[in-house]
Design a protein around this motif. Structure first.
Motif, PDB file in Angstrom:
ATOM      1  N   HIS A 212      11.914  -1.906   2.677  1.00  0.00           N
ATOM      2  CA  HIS A 212      12.146  -2.729   1.486  1.00  0.00           C
ATOM      3  C   HIS A 212      13.230  -3.748   1.798  1.00  0.00           C
TER       4      HIS A 212
ATOM      5  N   ASP B 243      12.764   3.293   1.930  1.00  0.00           N
ATOM      6  CA  ASP B 243      12.653   4.222   0.809  1.00  0.00           C
ATOM      7  C   ASP B 243      11.760   5.384   1.213  1.00  0.00           C
TER       8      ASP B 243
ATOM      9  N   HIS C  12      16.399  -1.724   3.554  1.00  0.00           N
ATOM     10  CA  HIS C  12      16.508  -0.267   3.651  1.00  0.00           C
ATOM     11  C   HIS C  12      15.110   0.334   3.702  1.00  0.00           C
TER      12      HIS C  12
HETATM   13 MN    MN Z   1      14.125   0.204  -2.347  1.00  0.00          MN
END
Ligand code: MN
Length: 199
Positions: free
Chosen positions: A44, A52, A50
Protein backbone atom coordinates in the motif's frame (compact mmCIF):
# COMPACT_ATOMS: atom_id res chain seq x y z
CA UNK A 1 -17.58 -17.04 18.42
CA UNK A 2 -17.25 -13.33 17.94
CA UNK A 3 -19.72 -11.03 19.63
CA UNK A 4 -22.67 -9.75 17.62
CA UNK A 5 -21.32 -6.20 17.30
CA UNK A 6 -20.41 -5.03 13.82
CA UNK A 7 -16.77 -6.02 13.43
CA UNK A 8 -16.49 -3.72 10.41
CA UNK A 9 -17.78 -0.59 12.18
CA UNK A 10 -14.39 1.17 12.18
CA UNK A 11 -13.71 0.11 8.58
CA UNK A 12 -16.95 1.77 7.45
CA UNK A 13 -16.60 4.83 9.67
CA UNK A 14 -13.18 5.74 8.30
CA UNK A 15 -14.14 5.53 4.65
CA UNK A 16 -16.45 7.24 2.20
CA UNK A 17 -17.30 4.13 0.21
CA UNK A 18 -19.23 6.19 -2.34
CA UNK A 19 -15.95 7.86 -3.31
CA UNK A 20 -13.49 5.00 -2.86
CA UNK A 21 -13.55 1.83 -5.03
CA UNK A 22 -12.86 -0.32 -1.93
CA UNK A 23 -15.38 -3.08 -1.06
CA UNK A 24 -18.50 -1.99 0.86
CA UNK A 25 -18.04 -4.90 3.19
CA UNK A 26 -20.11 -7.16 5.35
CA UNK A 27 -19.10 -9.83 7.82
CA UNK A 28 -19.07 -13.18 6.05
CA UNK A 29 -21.85 -15.36 7.46
CA UNK A 30 -20.62 -18.53 5.80
CA UNK A 31 -20.88 -21.38 8.28
CA UNK A 32 -19.09 -23.84 6.00
CA UNK A 33 -16.24 -24.95 8.21
CA UNK A 34 -14.60 -27.04 5.50
CA UNK A 35 -13.32 -23.93 3.74
CA UNK A 36 -9.61 -23.32 4.15
CA UNK A 37 -8.86 -19.90 5.69
CA UNK A 38 -6.99 -17.34 3.61
CA UNK A 39 -4.43 -14.61 4.10
CA UNK A 40 -3.40 -11.69 1.91
CA UNK A 41 -0.64 -9.11 1.99
CA UNK A 42 -1.40 -5.83 0.21
CA UNK A 43 1.41 -3.46 -0.65
CA UNK A 44 0.00 0.00 0.00
CA UNK A 45 1.67 3.13 -1.28
CA UNK A 46 -0.10 5.56 1.07
CA UNK A 47 1.55 8.50 2.88
CA UNK A 48 4.14 5.93 3.96
CA UNK A 49 4.58 2.75 1.92
CA UNK A 50 3.74 -0.34 3.96
CA UNK A 51 2.45 -3.88 3.69
CA UNK A 52 -1.00 -4.74 5.06
CA UNK A 53 -1.09 -8.29 6.38
CA UNK A 54 -4.64 -9.64 6.61
CA UNK A 55 -5.62 -13.02 8.05
CA UNK A 56 -9.12 -14.54 7.90
CA UNK A 57 -10.44 -15.04 11.42
CA UNK A 58 -14.17 -15.52 12.13
CA UNK A 59 -15.52 -14.07 8.89
CA UNK A 60 -13.34 -10.95 8.67
CA UNK A 61 -9.76 -10.13 7.71
CA UNK A 62 -7.84 -9.28 10.90
CA UNK A 63 -5.27 -6.71 9.77
CA UNK A 64 -1.84 -5.35 10.63
CA UNK A 65 0.25 -2.68 8.89
CA UNK A 66 3.82 -3.91 8.53
CA UNK A 67 6.00 -0.92 7.54
CA UNK A 68 8.95 -2.98 6.29
CA UNK A 69 7.04 -6.02 5.07
CA UNK A 70 7.77 -9.65 5.90
CA UNK A 71 11.22 -11.20 6.16
CA UNK A 72 12.39 -14.81 5.83
CA UNK A 73 15.10 -14.25 8.45
CA UNK A 74 14.05 -15.64 11.89
CA UNK A 75 16.38 -13.13 13.56
CA UNK A 76 14.40 -10.18 12.19
CA UNK A 77 11.29 -9.03 14.03
CA UNK A 78 9.10 -6.80 11.91
CA UNK A 79 6.79 -4.28 13.57
CA UNK A 80 3.13 -5.06 12.83
CA UNK A 81 0.65 -2.40 13.92
CA UNK A 82 -2.93 -3.69 14.26
CA UNK A 83 -5.48 -1.88 12.07
CA UNK A 84 -9.22 -2.21 11.44
CA UNK A 85 -10.81 -5.54 10.57
CA UNK A 86 -11.50 -5.61 6.83
CA UNK A 87 -14.30 -7.42 4.95
CA UNK A 88 -13.45 -10.71 3.24
CA UNK A 89 -14.00 -9.13 -0.20
CA UNK A 90 -11.02 -6.88 0.48
CA UNK A 91 -8.69 -9.84 -0.14
CA UNK A 92 -8.65 -9.31 -3.90
CA UNK A 93 -8.90 -5.52 -3.90
CA UNK A 94 -6.19 -4.06 -6.10
CA UNK A 95 -6.39 -0.51 -7.42
CA UNK A 96 -6.12 3.09 -6.40
CA UNK A 97 -7.86 4.76 -3.45
CA UNK A 98 -8.53 8.28 -4.73
CA UNK A 99 -6.84 11.35 -3.27
CA UNK A 100 -8.61 12.85 -0.28
CA UNK A 101 -9.89 9.45 0.90
CA UNK A 102 -8.69 7.42 3.88
CA UNK A 103 -5.57 5.45 2.85
CA UNK A 104 -5.32 7.27 -0.51
CA UNK A 105 -2.79 5.60 -2.81
CA UNK A 106 -2.08 2.47 -4.84
CA UNK A 107 -2.92 -0.97 -3.44
CA UNK A 108 -1.37 -4.19 -4.82
CA UNK A 109 -2.19 -7.77 -3.85
CA UNK A 110 1.46 -8.58 -3.12
CA UNK A 111 0.82 -12.08 -1.81
CA UNK A 112 -2.21 -14.31 -1.31
CA UNK A 113 -2.87 -17.86 -0.22
CA UNK A 114 -4.18 -20.07 2.52
CA UNK A 115 -2.90 -20.75 6.01
CA UNK A 116 -3.01 -23.39 8.73
CA UNK A 117 -3.30 -22.60 12.42
CA UNK A 118 -0.39 -24.37 14.17
CA UNK A 119 -1.77 -23.88 17.68
CA UNK A 120 -4.35 -26.03 19.42
CA UNK A 121 -6.39 -22.95 20.40
CA UNK A 122 -8.81 -21.40 17.90
CA UNK A 123 -7.49 -18.50 15.83
CA UNK A 124 -9.88 -16.21 17.69
CA UNK A 125 -8.35 -17.26 21.03
CA UNK A 126 -4.81 -16.95 19.61
CA UNK A 127 -5.62 -13.42 18.43
CA UNK A 128 -7.06 -12.44 21.81
CA UNK A 129 -4.08 -13.96 23.64
CA UNK A 130 -1.67 -12.12 21.31
CA UNK A 131 0.16 -15.17 20.01
CA UNK A 132 -0.52 -16.54 16.53
CA UNK A 133 1.50 -19.26 14.84
CA UNK A 134 0.54 -20.10 11.28
CA UNK A 135 1.83 -22.01 8.27
CA UNK A 136 1.50 -19.80 5.20
CA UNK A 137 0.91 -21.25 1.75
CA UNK A 138 1.17 -18.15 -0.38
CA UNK A 139 2.60 -17.43 -3.80
CA UNK A 140 5.57 -15.62 -2.25
CA UNK A 141 5.49 -16.47 1.45
CA UNK A 142 5.71 -20.08 2.52
CA UNK A 143 6.39 -21.73 5.84
CA UNK A 144 5.79 -20.91 9.46
CA UNK A 145 5.37 -17.40 10.87
CA UNK A 146 4.48 -16.02 14.29
CA UNK A 147 2.59 -12.85 15.15
CA UNK A 148 3.25 -11.87 18.74
CA UNK A 149 1.79 -8.97 20.70
CA UNK A 150 4.63 -7.12 22.38
CA UNK A 151 4.73 -7.13 26.16
CA UNK A 152 5.92 -3.55 26.53
CA UNK A 153 3.68 -1.53 28.83
CA UNK A 154 0.67 -0.02 27.03
CA UNK A 155 1.94 -1.10 23.64
CA UNK A 156 -0.61 -2.46 21.18
CA UNK A 157 2.03 -3.34 18.64
CA UNK A 158 2.74 -6.83 17.41
CA UNK A 159 5.82 -8.38 15.83
CA UNK A 160 5.87 -10.53 12.69
CA UNK A 161 8.59 -13.16 12.94
CA UNK A 162 9.61 -15.98 10.60
CA UNK A 163 9.88 -19.26 12.52
CA UNK A 164 12.71 -21.69 11.82
CA UNK A 165 11.93 -24.18 9.07
CA UNK A 166 13.22 -25.13 5.63
CA UNK A 167 11.96 -21.82 4.17
CA UNK A 168 13.82 -19.64 6.70
CA UNK A 169 16.70 -17.71 5.16
CA UNK A 170 18.87 -14.76 6.12
CA UNK A 171 19.59 -14.05 2.44
CA UNK A 172 16.18 -14.15 0.80
CA UNK A 173 14.42 -10.81 0.89
CA UNK A 174 11.02 -11.17 -0.80
CA UNK A 175 10.12 -7.51 -0.32
CA UNK A 176 13.02 -6.25 -2.43
CA UNK A 177 13.20 -9.08 -4.97
CA UNK A 178 9.53 -9.86 -5.66
CA UNK A 179 7.78 -6.68 -6.60
CA UNK A 180 4.86 -7.77 -8.78
CA UNK A 181 1.23 -8.46 -7.93
CA UNK A 182 0.40 -12.06 -6.96
CA UNK A 183 -3.06 -11.46 -8.46
CA UNK A 184 -2.34 -9.73 -11.79
CA UNK A 185 1.45 -9.72 -12.23
CA UNK A 186 1.42 -5.91 -12.42
CA UNK A 187 3.90 -3.51 -10.82
CA UNK A 188 2.74 -0.67 -8.55
CA UNK A 189 3.32 1.78 -11.43
CA UNK A 190 1.22 -0.34 -13.81
CA UNK A 191 -1.64 -0.51 -11.31
CA UNK A 192 -1.52 3.25 -10.78
CA UNK A 193 -1.39 3.92 -14.54
CA UNK A 194 -4.25 1.57 -15.48
CA UNK A 195 -6.52 3.10 -12.83
CA UNK A 196 -5.88 6.64 -14.06
CA UNK A 197 -6.73 5.53 -17.64
CA UNK A 198 -10.21 4.43 -16.50
CA UNK A 199 -11.21 8.06 -15.83
MN1 MN B 1 -2.68 0.27 4.47
Amino acid sequence: MAAKKDQLKEYKQRRNLKKSPEPKGKVSKSKKKAKVPIFVIQKHDASHEHYDLRIEIDGVLKSWAVPKGPSFDPKIKRLAVPTDDHPMEYADFEGVIPKGNYGAGTVMVWDMGTYENLKLDSMDDCYNHGRIEILLKGKKLKGTFALVRTLLHNSKDWLLIKLRDEYASAEKNPVSTQKKSALTGRTMAQIAASESKKK
